[in-house]
Design a protein around this motif. Structure first.
Motif, short mmCIF file in Angstrom:
data_model
loop_
_atom_site.label_atom_id
_atom_site.label_comp_id
_atom_site.label_asym_id
_atom_site.label_seq_id
_atom_site.Cartn_x
_atom_site.Cartn_y
_atom_site.Cartn_z
N TRP A 168 5.66 0.37 -5.84
CA TRP A 168 4.21 0.38 -6.04
C TRP A 168 3.49 -0.23 -4.85
CZ3 TRP A 168 1.64 3.40 -9.04
CH2 TRP A 168 2.28 3.95 -10.15
N TRP B 269 0.75 2.02 -2.82
CA TRP B 269 -0.65 1.65 -2.60
C TRP B 269 -0.93 1.41 -1.12
CZ3 TRP B 269 -4.00 3.40 -5.61
CH2 TRP B 269 -3.73 3.56 -6.96
N ARG C 288 6.99 7.45 -3.57
CA ARG C 288 7.32 6.53 -4.67
C ARG C 288 8.54 7.04 -5.45
NH1 ARG C 288 2.65 6.49 -7.82
NH2 ARG C 288 3.62 7.97 -9.22
N ARG D 27 -1.53 4.89 0.15
CA ARG D 27 -2.77 5.45 -0.41
C ARG D 27 -3.98 4.88 0.33
NH1 ARG D 27 -2.98 9.81 -1.50
NH2 ARG D 27 -4.92 9.64 -2.62
N PHE D 28 -3.96 3.56 0.62
CA PHE D 28 -5.09 2.95 1.29
C PHE D 28 -5.02 3.08 2.81
CE2 PHE D 28 -5.28 0.36 -2.70
CZ PHE D 28 -6.52 0.84 -3.12
#
Length: 126
Positions: free
Chosen positions: A105, A109, A91, A112-113
């Motif tokens: 963002w 995400w 990021r 992250r997922f």
């Protein structure tokens, strides 16, 4: 201040249109989030941003910030920092290259997922 200290110089890794690339020169990134400087060595292989090629998803998040994607791939391969820090560096490095906040963002995400399956379990083997 976070910044890329070198330019991204890479070549097609296989000679085919398969999205695989290899660094020709080292890519050096200074990260405030991680509190250290990372050097991705020549010869390191990357697929850049591993964004699904579904039209809407790729349109929203694909093909942006190749430099950040290379550093993130390196961090996921070698594990010099925990996974959460590696994702935060993605990021941060995307911001350095001018990627809009909403896209940063979305990418963050996404990793992250979806990135847990790509976090190499044995970095010593690389």
């Amino acid at each position: 201040m976070s910044q890329f200290l070198t330019k991204l110089v890479m070549e097609n890794a296989t000679g085919q249109d398969d999205g695989l690339w290899r660094l020709v020169e080292p890519l050096v990134y200074q990260s405030d989030v991680a509190g250290q400087t990372f050097e991705v060595p020549p010869g390191f292989g990357t697929d850049l941003a591993s964004v699904p090629r579904l039209p809407v998803v790729y349109l929203l998040a694909g093909g942006t910030s190749n430099e950040a994607a290379v550093v993130h791939d390196f961090l996921y391969t070698k594990h010099p920092v925990p996974r959460a820090v590696a994702d935060a560096v993605l990021r941060e490095a995307s911001a350095v290259t001018g990627v809009p906040a909403w896209r940063r963002w979305l990418m963050f995400w996404g990793v992250r997922f979806g990135g847990v399956s790509h976090w190499d379990a044995d970095p010593a083997s690389n």
